[in-house]
Design an enzyme around this catalytic site. Sequence first.
Site, PDB file in Angstrom:
ATOM      1  N   GLY A  93      45.113  -4.836 -31.141  1.00  0.00           N
ATOM      2  CA  GLY A  93      44.485  -5.440 -32.312  1.00  0.00           C
ATOM      3  C   GLY A  93      45.397  -6.246 -33.208  1.00  0.00           C
ATOM      4  O   GLY A  93      45.116  -6.399 -34.398  1.00  0.00           O
ATOM      5  N   ASN A 110      45.807  -9.405 -33.149  1.00  0.00           N
ATOM      6  CA  ASN A 110      45.044 -10.596 -33.577  1.00  0.00           C
ATOM      7  C   ASN A 110      44.017 -10.219 -34.632  1.00  0.00           C
ATOM      8  O   ASN A 110      43.788 -10.974 -35.573  1.00  0.00           O
ATOM      9  CB  ASN A 110      44.373 -11.250 -32.372  1.00  0.00           C
ATOM     10  CG  ASN A 110      45.332 -12.163 -31.621  1.00  0.00           C
ATOM     11  OD1 ASN A 110      45.631 -13.259 -32.088  1.00  0.00           O
ATOM     12  ND2 ASN A 110      45.817 -11.712 -30.499  1.00  0.00           N
ATOM     13  N   LEU A 166      39.012  -7.545 -23.229  1.00  0.00           N
ATOM     14  CA  LEU A 166      39.370  -7.757 -21.821  1.00  0.00           C
ATOM     15  C   LEU A 166      38.223  -7.622 -20.827  1.00  0.00           C
ATOM     16  O   LEU A 166      38.440  -7.574 -19.623  1.00  0.00           O
ATOM     17  CB  LEU A 166      40.509  -6.796 -21.436  1.00  0.00           C
ATOM     18  CG  LEU A 166      41.832  -7.089 -22.138  1.00  0.00           C
ATOM     19  CD1 LEU A 166      42.884  -6.060 -21.739  1.00  0.00           C
ATOM     20  CD2 LEU A 166      42.326  -8.499 -21.813  1.00  0.00           C
ATOM     21  N   HIS A 205      43.603 -17.121 -25.996  1.00  0.00           N
ATOM     22  CA  HIS A 205      44.222 -16.914 -24.676  1.00  0.00           C
ATOM     23  C   HIS A 205      45.721 -17.205 -24.807  1.00  0.00           C
ATOM     24  O   HIS A 205      46.096 -18.221 -25.422  1.00  0.00           O
ATOM     25  CB  HIS A 205      43.584 -17.848 -23.633  1.00  0.00           C
ATOM     26  CG  HIS A 205      44.114 -17.642 -22.252  1.00  0.00           C
ATOM     27  ND1 HIS A 205      43.726 -16.580 -21.460  1.00  0.00           N
ATOM     28  CD2 HIS A 205      45.031 -18.336 -21.543  1.00  0.00           C
ATOM     29  CE1 HIS A 205      44.370 -16.652 -20.305  1.00  0.00           C
ATOM     30  NE2 HIS A 205      45.178 -17.700 -20.335  1.00  0.00           N
ATOM     31  N   GLU A 240      49.645 -17.025 -31.614  1.00  0.00           N
ATOM     32  CA  GLU A 240      48.247 -16.562 -31.664  1.00  0.00           C
ATOM     33  C   GLU A 240      47.840 -16.185 -33.083  1.00  0.00           C
ATOM     34  O   GLU A 240      46.764 -16.552 -33.567  1.00  0.00           O
ATOM     35  CB  GLU A 240      48.074 -15.357 -30.739  1.00  0.00           C
ATOM     36  CG  GLU A 240      48.241 -15.656 -29.274  1.00  0.00           C
ATOM     37  CD  GLU A 240      48.105 -14.414 -28.430  1.00  0.00           C
ATOM     38  OE1 GLU A 240      47.226 -13.591 -28.729  1.00  0.00           O
ATOM     39  OE2 GLU A 240      48.877 -14.275 -27.464  1.00  0.00           O
TER      40      GLU A 240
HETATM   41  C1  GRF Z   1      46.965 -11.131 -26.736  1.00  0.00           C
HETATM   42  O1  GRF Z   1      48.042 -11.697 -26.013  1.00  0.00           O
HETATM   43  C2  GRF Z   1      45.735 -11.995 -26.527  1.00  0.00           C
HETATM   44  O2  GRF Z   1      46.053 -13.341 -26.240  1.00  0.00           O
HETATM   45  C3  GRF Z   1      45.093 -11.391 -25.346  1.00  0.00           C
HETATM   46  O3  GRF Z   1      45.242  -9.986 -25.587  1.00  0.00           O
HETATM   47  C4  GRF Z   1      46.567  -9.780 -26.113  1.00  0.00           C
HETATM   48  C5  GRF Z   1      46.603  -8.609 -27.070  1.00  0.00           C
HETATM   49  O4  GRF Z   1      45.925  -8.963 -28.219  1.00  0.00           O
HETATM   50  N1  GRF Z   1      43.719 -11.834 -25.210  1.00  0.00           N
HETATM   51  P1  GRF Z   1      45.809  -7.939 -29.480  1.00  0.00           P
HETATM   52  O5  GRF Z   1      47.207  -7.546 -29.895  1.00  0.00           O
HETATM   53  O6  GRF Z   1      45.012  -6.732 -29.012  1.00  0.00           O
HETATM   54  O7  GRF Z   1      45.112  -8.753 -30.513  1.00  0.00           O
END
Ligand code: GRF
Length: 206
Positions: A12, A14, A90, A109, A179
């Site tokens: 999490g 992002n 995912l 991505h 990101e």
């Molecule tokens: C990130 O690299 C994102 O690009 C991919 O999942 C990874 C983990 O994201 N889709 P987060 O730390 O769970 O947001």
Amino acid sequence: MKRIGVLVSGGGSNLQAIINSIEDRKLEAEIAVVISNRPNAFALERAARHGIPTVVIDHHDFPTVREFTEAIVGNLRKYRVELVCLAGFLKILDRIIIDAYPNKILNIHPALLPAFGGKGMYGHHVHEAVLASGTKYSGATVHLVTAETDVGPIVLQGVVKVDDDDTSESLAEKVLQIEHQIFPEAIRLVLEDRIMIDGLRTKLKR
Ligand code: GRF
């Protein structure tokens, strides 16, 4: 205040970047709900710490992808979500979510799409492929989600240099920083209706 729903599967970071942008008044939005397909995703803990409603919709509980997706769409509607953000989510979803949220789903991505995208290209697999390819630059992409995986009008990208001594881990860390910068900004642009779509291209409305 526009309401966004964030779909997560993992740490999490992002999601945290989006939360931070809202709290720093850089993004005018409300996270109405965080939905995880995994009950133990740390992203759920991050949401709880900020008083954000969370829902676990475990894909193992559904016989088909369509029913899993229907459960997600039902919760997005229940929380009156206007923009869906896939933040480290995912699982592949059924196209009914695209019908429910046309041009209102954003995905992040960890590469410069359309390169290094598609089936099997997630997490460390992406960075390993980037290193093996010899490319000198990588980065991150925020795009609108369409029926095809990792293909959709690109809203924002950010670039990082691939250094000679980079490993998959060090590259992932550099990309993750990008990101966290571009995802909140892309959300802001879409919520402010600043994005004009022209095929796979997007242009900023003046
Ligand atoms: C990130 O690299 C994102 O690009 C991919 O999942 C990874 C983990 O994201 N889709 P987060 O730390 O769970 O947001």
